[in-house]
Enzyme design. Structure first.
Site, PDB file in Angstrom:
ATOM      1  N   LYS A 115      -3.483   0.639   5.521  1.00 63.68           N
ATOM      2  CA  LYS A 115      -4.403  -0.060   4.614  1.00 63.68           C
ATOM      3  C   LYS A 115      -4.513  -1.530   5.027  1.00 63.68           C
ATOM      4  CE  LYS A 115      -6.279   1.297   1.445  1.00 63.68           C
ATOM      5  NZ  LYS A 115      -7.605   1.969   1.304  1.00 63.68           N
TER       6      LYS A 115
ATOM      7  N   THR B 193      -5.184  -2.086  -1.481  1.00 61.16           N
ATOM      8  CA  THR B 193      -4.022  -1.964  -2.364  1.00 61.16           C
ATOM      9  C   THR B 193      -3.153  -3.221  -2.311  1.00 61.16           C
ATOM     10  OG1 THR B 193      -1.936  -0.767  -2.591  1.00 61.16           O
ATOM     11  CG2 THR B 193      -2.923  -0.732  -0.425  1.00 61.16           C
ATOM     12  N   ASP B 194      -2.390  -3.450  -3.372  1.00 63.95           N
ATOM     13  CA  ASP B 194      -1.434  -4.571  -3.356  1.00 63.95           C
ATOM     14  C   ASP B 194      -0.285  -4.320  -2.382  1.00 63.95           C
ATOM     15  OD1 ASP B 194      -0.143  -2.563  -4.811  1.00 63.95           O
ATOM     16  OD2 ASP B 194       0.249  -3.811  -6.577  1.00 63.95           O
ATOM     17  N   GLU B 195      -0.140  -3.064  -1.935  1.00 69.85           N
ATOM     18  CA  GLU B 195       0.990  -2.748  -1.050  1.00 69.85           C
ATOM     19  C   GLU B 195       0.890  -3.438   0.310  1.00 69.85           C
ATOM     20  OE1 GLU B 195       2.138   1.309  -0.818  1.00 69.85           O
ATOM     21  OE2 GLU B 195       1.680   1.685  -2.918  1.00 69.85           O
TER      22      GLU B 195
ATOM     23  N   TYR C  87       1.608   4.284   5.192  1.00 61.91           N
ATOM     24  CA  TYR C  87       0.403   4.159   4.357  1.00 61.91           C
ATOM     25  C   TYR C  87      -0.043   2.699   4.242  1.00 61.91           C
ATOM     26  CZ  TYR C  87      -2.246   3.436   0.050  1.00 61.91           C
ATOM     27  OH  TYR C  87      -3.178   3.006  -0.875  1.00 61.91           O
TER      28      TYR C  87
HETATM   29  P1  NAD Z   1      -7.056  10.148  -3.556  1.00 69.46           P
HETATM   30  O1  NAD Z   1      -6.085  10.624  -2.534  1.00 69.46           O
HETATM   31  O2  NAD Z   1      -7.009  10.703  -4.938  1.00 69.46           O
HETATM   32  O3  NAD Z   1      -8.551  10.398  -3.026  1.00 69.46           O
HETATM   33  C1  NAD Z   1      -8.941  10.142  -1.706  1.00 69.46           C
HETATM   34  C2  NAD Z   1     -10.314  10.782  -1.481  1.00 69.46           C
HETATM   35  O4  NAD Z   1     -10.742  10.468  -0.138  1.00 69.46           O
HETATM   36  C3  NAD Z   1     -10.315  12.298  -1.611  1.00 69.46           C
HETATM   37  O5  NAD Z   1     -11.429  12.735  -2.364  1.00 69.46           O
HETATM   38  C4  NAD Z   1     -10.410  12.784  -0.179  1.00 69.46           C
HETATM   39  O6  NAD Z   1     -11.064  14.052  -0.037  1.00 69.46           O
HETATM   40  C5  NAD Z   1     -11.212  11.660   0.472  1.00 69.46           C
HETATM   41  N1  NAD Z   1     -10.984  11.556   1.926  1.00 69.46           N
HETATM   42  C6  NAD Z   1      -9.778  11.504   2.566  1.00 69.46           C
HETATM   43  N2  NAD Z   1      -9.970  11.430   3.893  1.00 69.46           N
HETATM   44  C7  NAD Z   1     -11.317  11.405   4.102  1.00 69.46           C
HETATM   45  C8  NAD Z   1     -12.129  11.312   5.255  1.00 69.46           C
HETATM   46  N3  NAD Z   1     -11.597  11.232   6.497  1.00 69.46           N
HETATM   47  N4  NAD Z   1     -13.476  11.289   5.105  1.00 69.46           N
HETATM   48  C9  NAD Z   1     -14.028  11.379   3.858  1.00 69.46           C
HETATM   49  N5  NAD Z   1     -13.307  11.486   2.735  1.00 69.46           N
HETATM   50  C10 NAD Z   1     -11.960  11.497   2.854  1.00 69.46           C
HETATM   51  O7  NAD Z   1      -6.905   8.567  -3.559  1.00 69.46           O
HETATM   52  P2  NAD Z   1      -7.004   7.517  -4.764  1.00 69.46           P
HETATM   53  O8  NAD Z   1      -5.686   7.373  -5.389  1.00 69.46           O
HETATM   54  O9  NAD Z   1      -8.188   7.831  -5.563  1.00 69.46           O
HETATM   55  O10 NAD Z   1      -7.269   6.182  -3.926  1.00 69.46           O
HETATM   56  C11 NAD Z   1      -8.589   5.780  -3.583  1.00 69.46           C
HETATM   57  C12 NAD Z   1      -8.541   4.451  -2.863  1.00 69.46           C
HETATM   58  O11 NAD Z   1      -7.944   3.464  -3.698  1.00 69.46           O
HETATM   59  C13 NAD Z   1      -7.738   4.458  -1.567  1.00 69.46           C
HETATM   60  O12 NAD Z   1      -8.411   3.658  -0.635  1.00 69.46           O
HETATM   61  C14 NAD Z   1      -6.421   3.832  -1.962  1.00 69.46           C
HETATM   62  O13 NAD Z   1      -5.804   3.212  -0.865  1.00 69.46           O
HETATM   63  C15 NAD Z   1      -6.880   2.829  -2.995  1.00 69.46           C
HETATM   64  N6  NAD Z   1      -5.882   2.412  -3.999  1.00 69.46           N
HETATM   65  C16 NAD Z   1      -5.229   3.374  -4.718  1.00 69.46           C
HETATM   66  C17 NAD Z   1      -4.347   2.984  -5.721  1.00 69.46           C
HETATM   67  C18 NAD Z   1      -3.625   4.000  -6.580  1.00 69.46           C
HETATM   68  O14 NAD Z   1      -2.826   3.634  -7.434  1.00 69.46           O
HETATM   69  N7  NAD Z   1      -3.861   5.308  -6.403  1.00 69.46           N
HETATM   70  C19 NAD Z   1      -4.115   1.615  -5.954  1.00 69.46           C
HETATM   71  C20 NAD Z   1      -4.788   0.667  -5.185  1.00 69.46           C
HETATM   72  C21 NAD Z   1      -5.687   1.092  -4.214  1.00 69.46           C
HETATM   73  O1  TDX Z   2       8.455  11.885  -8.036  1.00 73.18           O
HETATM   74  C1  TDX Z   2       8.423  10.664  -7.912  1.00 73.18           C
HETATM   75  N1  TDX Z   2       9.466   9.913  -8.392  1.00 73.18           N
HETATM   76  C2  TDX Z   2       9.516   8.560  -8.305  1.00 73.18           C
HETATM   77  O2  TDX Z   2      10.479   7.938  -8.759  1.00 73.18           O
HETATM   78  C3  TDX Z   2       7.312   9.964  -7.297  1.00 73.18           C
HETATM   79  C4  TDX Z   2       6.147  10.742  -6.753  1.00 73.18           C
HETATM   80  C5  TDX Z   2       7.358   8.593  -7.231  1.00 73.18           C
HETATM   81  N2  TDX Z   2       8.422   7.904  -7.706  1.00 73.18           N
HETATM   82  C6  TDX Z   2       8.414   6.423  -7.661  1.00 73.18           C
HETATM   83  C7  TDX Z   2       8.020   5.804  -6.343  1.00 73.18           C
HETATM   84  C8  TDX Z   2       7.321   4.529  -6.768  1.00 73.18           C
HETATM   85  O3  TDX Z   2       8.268   3.493  -6.991  1.00 73.18           O
HETATM   86  O4  TDX Z   2       7.382   6.009  -8.576  1.00 73.18           O
HETATM   87  C9  TDX Z   2       6.669   4.869  -8.099  1.00 73.18           C
HETATM   88  C10 TDX Z   2       5.194   5.216  -7.973  1.00 73.18           C
HETATM   89  O5  TDX Z   2       5.054   6.164  -6.931  1.00 73.18           O
HETATM   90  P1  TDX Z   2       3.621   6.696  -6.439  1.00 73.18           P
HETATM   91  O6  TDX Z   2       2.895   7.288  -7.591  1.00 73.18           O
HETATM   92  O7  TDX Z   2       3.848   7.524  -5.232  1.00 73.18           O
HETATM   93  O8  TDX Z   2       2.865   5.329  -6.111  1.00 73.18           O
HETATM   94  P2  TDX Z   2       3.151   4.133  -5.062  1.00 73.18           P
HETATM   95  O9  TDX Z   2       3.964   4.585  -3.915  1.00 73.18           O
HETATM   96  O10 TDX Z   2       3.604   2.957  -5.850  1.00 73.18           O
HETATM   97  O11 TDX Z   2       1.636   3.897  -4.519  1.00 73.18           O
HETATM   98  C11 TDX Z   2       0.508   3.966  -5.434  1.00 73.18           C
HETATM   99  O12 TDX Z   2       0.056   2.681  -5.756  1.00 73.18           O
HETATM  100  C12 TDX Z   2      -0.541   1.918  -4.735  1.00 73.18           C
HETATM  101  C13 TDX Z   2      -0.643   4.766  -4.796  1.00 73.18           C
HETATM  102  O13 TDX Z   2      -0.175   6.075  -4.451  1.00 73.18           O
HETATM  103  C14 TDX Z   2      -1.211   4.061  -3.597  1.00 73.18           C
HETATM  104  O14 TDX Z   2      -2.346   4.774  -3.107  1.00 73.18           O
HETATM  105  C15 TDX Z   2      -1.630   2.680  -4.020  1.00 73.18           C
HETATM  106  O15 TDX Z   2      -2.065   1.955  -2.905  1.00 73.18           O
END
Ligand code: NAD
Ligand code: TDX
Length: 342
Positions: free
Chosen positions: A162, A131-133, A158
């Site tokens: 990562k 992630t960019d975080e 988190y």
């Molecule tokens: P998500 O929470 O929707 O899905 C995570 C999946 O991993 C689930 O299916 C869960 O069952 C599985 N999992 C969790 N723990 C596990 C374990 N111990 N063993 C096997 N499986 C396990 O997450 P997402 O939003 O799809 O994110 C996927 C990946 O992308 C993560 O690595 C996250 O850090 C990265 N990422 C997410 C975002 C975003 O905006 N959501 C952005 C950049 C990177």
């Molecule tokens: O109810 C809400 N109200 C609100 O203002 C929630 C759930 C979030 N927020 C804000 C927090 C953040 O500034 O919105 C923005 C986005 O929040 P999230 O959806 O929780 O994402 P963020 O914390 O930015 O992280 C996401 O992007 C990077 C993913 O969850 C991570 O897995 C990924 O690495």
């Protein structure tokens, strides 16, 4: 300059976390675009995993293994015979990591360690989803964006787990000569995202007659990318990326939260001020912004979902048309937020 990779044609890959939001999108993307590639999904089906996300995939294209990435014996059983692991599995939600960090250390750090050890033992390729975080945040008025050279500076439990996992990958690559690549992507949106995350939470709040909840003043900026563009970028890096390299993935989608929320309200026929300000997230990162020049120029990747409003509209339509997918998790998610005052 690291080694220039030949184009890699994966035939039999393991996708960890393939039942989650982004992992399942990647599995569909591979199945749809690469008939030569078979996928084994390894997923523990935590609260965030859902087999419905993989519905419709023919059984000769994908196997599903329910299991934990921390389980070394299971990895010994399933990794041999595969030519790559694409590692998505993680605890992914910042707010959960603040309430209870332990599962994040276990899955994100120890889980990645176990996978790297299996990759070392069986000599296969590894792509790490991050992630960019990991880079921390930028000031709202800073013209800079994150690049592959930005120092690591994570803020939350988190993002620190990562970042730790990325560092393990780098160390295992240098010390043991593992063939790895890493990608750090910005905020994803699209169908099948868990209702705990910002965009689906607000859409499903409106659909259930609840006012959306904005943290603090809502000026925090996120750099949105459609999850399908993330999937195409990961495939590009897996097949054409240079071994040992990191690539940032982003699609120039910077917007602040209040603007995104107003757009959701407008697209759903609500007054743009029909939301509540709630308690801010502790340590809330102000702004993320990705410079994806390396990925675009070196590997020729381009996003296709560049119109955020139409992508958001399609996402809203998907949640409106698929209540059976999210209704079962909505109440428990909102209960959790209520306990946190959000
Ligand atoms: P998500 O929470 O929707 O899905 C995570 C999946 O991993 C689930 O299916 C869960 O069952 C599985 N999992 C969790 N723990 C596990 C374990 N111990 N063993 C096997 N499986 C396990 O997450 P997402 O939003 O799809 O994110 C996927 C990946 O992308 C993560 O690595 C996250 O850090 C990265 N990422 C997410 C975002 C975003 O905006 N959501 C952005 C950049 C990177
Ligand atoms: O109810 C809400 N109200 C609100 O203002 C929630 C759930 C979030 N927020 C804000 C927090 C953040 O500034 O919105 C923005 C986005 O929040 P999230 O959806 O929780 O994402 P963020 O914390 O930015 O992280 C996401 O992007 C990077 C993913 O969850 C991570 O897995 C990924 O690495």
């Amino acid at each position: 300059m690291s080694e220039v990779s030949e184009v890699f044609t994966p035939r039999n890959i393991i996708v960890t976390g393939g039942a989650g939001f982004i992992g399942s999108n990647f599995v569909h993307w591979v199945v749809d675009h690469h008939p030569e590639t078979h996928v084994t999904v390894l997923d523990a089906l935590t609260y965030a995993g859902n087999l419905d996300n993989l519905a419709g995939i023919p059984s000769d294209r994908m196997d599903f293994v329910k299991g934990d990435i921390c389980d070394a014996e299971l990895l010994d059983e399933i990794v041999p015979g595969h030519d790559a692991i694409v590692h998505y599995a993680a605890e992914s939600h910042n707010d959960n990591s603040i309430a209870d960090p332990e599962p994040f250390v276990r899955t994100n750090v120890v889980g990645t360690f176990r996978l790297l050890e299996a990759v070392r033992k069986y000599g296969i390729r590894y792509h790490h989803i991050s992630t960019d975080e990991v880079y921390g945040d930028l000031a709202l008025d800073d013209p800079a964006k994150f690049t592959e050279e930005t120092p690591y500076h994570p803020s939350s439990p988190y993002s620190s787990t990562k970042a730790s996992s990325d560092l393990l990958v780098r160390a295992w690559t240098r010390t043991y000569g593992l063939r790895t690549t890493i990608s750090n992507c910005s905020n994803n949106y699209g169908p099948y995202q868990h209702v705990e995350k910002f965009i689906p939470r607000q859409i499903t709040n409106i659909l259930t007659g609840v006012r959306p909840k904005l943290y603090g003043a809502g000026l925090n900026v996120r750099d949105w990318i459609h999850t399908e563009d993330h999937s195409s970028a990961v495939w590009t890096i897996l097949t054409k990326g240079r071994i040992g390299e990191t690539y940032l993935i982003g699609a120039n989608g910077e917007r602040n939260n209040i603007d995104v929320l107003r757009m959701i309200l407008r697209l759903m026929g609500q007054p743009e001020d029909a939301f509540d300000h709630v308690k801010d997230r502790p340590g809330h990162d102000r702004r993320y912004a990705i410079d994806a020049t390396k990925l675009r120029t070196e590997l020729g990747w381009e996003p296709v979902h560049t119109d955020f409003e139409s992508g958001l509209k399609a996402t809203i339509d998907w949640y409106a048309n698929n209540p059976q997918w999210w209704e079962k998790t909505k109440a428990a998610t909102e209960e959790r937020y209520k306990r946190q005052g959000q």
